[in-house]
Design an enzyme around this catalytic site. Structure first.
Site, short mmCIF file in Angstrom:
data_model
loop_
_atom_site.label_atom_id
_atom_site.label_comp_id
_atom_site.label_asym_id
_atom_site.label_seq_id
_atom_site.Cartn_x
_atom_site.Cartn_y
_atom_site.Cartn_z
N ASP A 626 0.83 -1.21 0.00
CA ASP A 626 0.00 0.00 0.00
C ASP A 626 0.86 1.25 0.00
O ASP A 626 0.52 2.24 -0.63
CB ASP A 626 -0.94 -0.01 1.21
CG ASP A 626 -2.19 -0.82 0.91
OD1 ASP A 626 -2.77 -0.62 -0.17
OD2 ASP A 626 -2.56 -1.67 1.74
N CYS A 673 6.31 -6.16 6.00
CA CYS A 673 5.52 -7.33 5.64
C CYS A 673 4.90 -7.18 4.27
O CYS A 673 3.99 -7.91 3.90
CB CYS A 673 4.45 -7.61 6.69
SG CYS A 673 3.32 -6.23 6.93
C1 PEP Z 1 0.79 -3.99 2.48
O1 PEP Z 1 -0.01 -3.11 2.16
O2 PEP Z 1 1.99 -3.96 2.19
C2 PEP Z 1 0.34 -5.17 3.23
C3 PEP Z 1 1.19 -6.04 3.69
O3 PEP Z 1 -0.99 -5.32 3.37
P1 PEP Z 1 -1.99 -5.80 2.23
O4 PEP Z 1 -1.18 -6.25 1.06
O5 PEP Z 1 -2.79 -6.91 2.80
O6 PEP Z 1 -2.80 -4.59 1.95
MG MG Z 2 -1.94 -3.01 3.12
#
Ligand code: PEP
Ligand code: MG
Length: 754
Positions: A626, A673
């Protein structure tokens, strides 16, 4: 004019194939602009010629016969310049070239505009008239606007037209380009996942049991008739006479013996009920759309609605448990996490989604599961691929139809090499992730499905850095109860205990909408998402936190993480709710201290406030997926801008380092992450920035471990210093590839069959 434009675009969009689309364009433009001639010339990619493809007013017999090289004649001039040419007397222009037999001698005024798609000229749209006068500015503006709107549709119809005529009916090889979704190669059989009832997505299918099909059609028709009658009766007195008239129209369309008879006729000819219905309804929709009278034109909407209703019943009646072939490749307009859950893992070889991009959530899940995936394959005639053999190249984001034997052989080799590489890396499973100079870097995994657990443990994961709790929510038809959640979370925590498991509170919104809690917004990624939803619904948040805390009892390996935070007040409010749940549970007899709580840094505002965030919680974790989309203003889901989405953009690299420094200054551990952590070259950079933990999809873990075990911290810091000065993602990614090669890791630079 706007209304006319809208109608033309709609009609062209609904056309079945290129010929029909072009025919609609020339007829409707001629009519709307009141000109004597309208023609379309399309570029033939093979020899740089513009082919005369459709006309109203010139010699139809030369369609597909006459052509001009780009740069020659007025049409060629428009294509070469990529700009409109508007002339009072075409024949006096030095570029004018006479095309014998085409019949334009009597037409003097000429206006040609280029049809431009993705920066390239695909053709030229021309209007002509006998009168010697320039087309006026508003004509030119109209044609330019129309051409811009139709360019995508024409380009798409051109590609699919070639595919449908030559590739699907013959054995001509074709390569369709999308966006890489998950690395790897798959050779398998297409299984088309139908979206909700869509008349335009029903594939034709021959059937033997015609009587059964006719019966099914009549039953569906009757069911819809009853539904409409019920609605009309229920609304009764509340309806105005005009509204009542609408229901009468609906019922009369259904009672119309011609539509029913046409469908039954096709079924008797061997077509299945859904295919027959779709064909007849689409013809009728078109028929109404062509009507001049606006009232009649609007009837197209009613016919479409009715057809969709009948189709819904037919599809519901037809739903048998599906038998999947071995090595199934799921293909769909918009694959979702739910469609992944329907097929047994051992049967699933690959995924192709027509919409979406490499960072859509379905692609992230596919990476976690190690399923080669292509996203954004917009030109794929997916509805017609059922049971076909396909090859997916998840490295380059391409799909191959009817591959030549040598190409198939090459892909088989890549598949074998990949299997061998994974086998090699298996030996690393029980080795720690330690750099050459002895620095320890914990490698954790991102999970969501239960299937991820076994895979993650097999790959040697030391913890879970992101458990996406919305995944089990997505696979249900209602919110799971607190007790159901407790059991789900307990399973995760138990599977990894004593290793830490970071559970993220519900992150719905954006591209993750629950079927039973729809969020309809114009701008979903900037809207009601993640913590914003759960703070507005404390009952959902509290139930989830209570379930997590209860599941943690006795295992004590839980960590809680908050998504989509953009200000400190959100953290304070969430913490207050977490404390409240904990205290209440303690009063009910729960033992144990409050687990560590962390904040995700995935919104630019949270980057600049990282120190303030860090002071409030026990850890920070960057969500680079994000963060990239918000920093670069690129929708992670949109294949149109997928080429601009790059987590190695210098802006992202600088933000990542900034957060790491802020976190360390506050003495709070920092992790990441997002998918970036699973890229071996990027992992070296993150090591150089001082990240304490990298969390990634299970498939990437052995590769990252291998990479980090081959470098020193000093080398990583030097590499970081170097790339920080670079000005583009391309430069940075090129440098990372070279770095891997210099360290004997060419095998991780993946572009095997470009
Ligand atoms: C991110 O945004 O990097 C993340 C780990 O969350 P998601 O991909 O589930 O939005
Ligand atoms: Mg995210």
């Amino acid at each position: 004019m706007l209304e006319t434009l809208r109608h033309i675009v709609q009609e062209v969009n609904a056309a079945r194939g290129l010929e029909e689309a072009l025919d609609i364009i020339v007829r409707r433009v001629q009519d709307a602009m009141q000109t004597q001639v309208c023609s379309v010339y399309l570029q033939d990619g093979n020899n740089d010629r513009l082919i005369f493809r459709a006309t109203q007013g010139l010699n139809q017999a030369l369609v597909d016969e006459a052509s001009l090289p780009v740069g020659e004649g007025l049409v060629g001039l428009v294509a070469a310049r990529g700009e409109p040419v508007n002339l009072e007397e075409a024949e006096k222009h030095p570029s004018f070239r006479f095309l014998p037999g085409i019949g334009e001698e009597q037409f003097h005024a000429f206006l040609g505009v280029p049809i431009i798609h993705q920066r390239g000229v695909v053709g030229v749209l021309v209007v002509q008239q006998a009168e010697r006068r320039r087309f006026d500015e508003s004509d030119e503006a109209f044609l330019v606007t129309l051409s811009a709107q139709l360019a995508g549709v024409i380009a798409h119809a051109q590609v699919t037209g070639v595919l449908e005529s030559r590739v699907l009916t013959g054995a001509v090889p074709a390569k369709i380009t999308g966006v890489p979704g998950a690395q790897g190669v798959a050779i398998g059989t297409a299984v088309v996942v139908s979206p909700g009832a869509d008349l335009y997505a029903v594939p034709p299918r021959e059937v033997k049991d015609r009587r059964k099909q006719v019966r099914a059609f009549r039953e569906a028709l009757e069911a819809v008739r009853k539904d409409i009658q019920v609605v009309a009766d229920n609304l009764g007195a509340e309806l105005s006479p005009e509204d009542h008239a609408l229901f009468d129209v609906y019922l009369s369309i259904l009672d119309d013996s011609t539509i029913g008879a046409e469908v039954v006729g096709l079924i008797k000819g061997g077509q299945w009920a859904q295919g027959a219905l779709s064909q007849v309804m689409i013809e009728h929709i078109r028929h109404f759309e062509r009507m001049e009278h606006s009232y009649l034109k609007e009837r197209a909407v009613d016919v479409r609605d009715l057809g969709t209703r009948v189709l819904t019943y037919l599809q519901a009646a037809n739903q048998e448990p599906r038998a999947y072939p071995d090595r199934a490749i799921l293909v769909g307009e918009e694959l979702t996490a739910t469609s992944l859950g329907e097929i047994p893992r051992e049967k699933l070889a690959g995924l192709i989604s027509v919409s979406g991009s490499g960072n859509s959530h379905v692609a992230i899940l596919a990476r976690a599961m190690g399923v080669p995936t292509v996203m954004g394959a917009v030109d794929l005639p997916y509805a017609r691929l059922q049971d076909r053999e396909l090859i997916i190249d998840g490295y380059n984001g391409t799909v191959h139809l009817n591959p030549l034997p040598e190409i198939k052989q090459r892909f088989q080799e890549v598949l074998d090499q990949d299997a061998a590489l994974s086998k090699d890396l298996e030996s690393l499973r029980d080795q720690p992730c330690v750099t050459v100079d002895g620095h320890r870097m914990p490698l954790w995994v991102n999970t969501g499905l239960m299937a991820d657990v076994t895979r993650s443990l097999e790959q040697g994961a030391e913890g879970v850095g992101l458990y996406r709790t919305e995944v089990p929510f997505l696979l249900r038809d209602r919110f799971p109860s607190e007790e159901e959640q407790r059991q789900i979370y307990r399973e995760q925590l138990e599977a990894f205990a004593p290793k830490p498991v970071t559970m993220r509170t519900l992150d719905i919104g954006g591209d993750k909408s629950l079927p039973y809690f729809p969020i309809e917004e114009d701008n979903p990624f900037l809207g009601w998402r993640g913590i914003r939803v759960t703070l507005d619904h404390p009952e959902i948040f509290l139930a989830q936190v209570r379930a997590m805390l209860k599941a943690n009892e006795g295992l004590w390996n839980l960590r809680i993480m908050l998504p989509m935070v953009s200000n400190t007040a959100e953290v304070d409010e969430a913490l207050a709710l977490i404390h409240r749940s904990h205290e209440e549970l303690q009063q009910e007899g729960l033992t144990g201290r409050l687990p560590p709580v962390g904040v995700m840094i995935e919104v630019p505002a949270a980057v600049s406030q990282a120190r303030l965030m860090a002071r409030r919680v026990d850890f920070l974790s960057v969500g680079s997926n994000d963060l990239t989309q918000y920093l670069l203003a690129v929708d992670r889901n949109n294949p149109q801008v997928a080429g601009l989405y790059h987590s190695l953009h210098p802006a992202v690299i600088h933000a990542l380092e900034f957060v790491s420094d802020a976190s360390r200054a506050e003495g709070v551990p920092i992790g990441i992450c997002g998918e970036l952590a699973g890229d071996p070259g990027a992992a070296v950079l993150l090591l150089g920035m001082g990240y304490d933990v990298l969390s990634m999809n299970a498939t990437s873990l052995p590769r990252v471990k291998n990479a980090l075990r081959n470098v020193t911290v000093k080398e990583a810091e030097r590499l970081l210093a170097e790339v920080k000065e670079m000005e583009s993602a391309k430069h940075i990614s090129g440098r990372l590839d070279r770095f891997l090669a210099e360290h004997g890791m060419e095998k991780f630079i993946h572009n095997p069959v470009a």
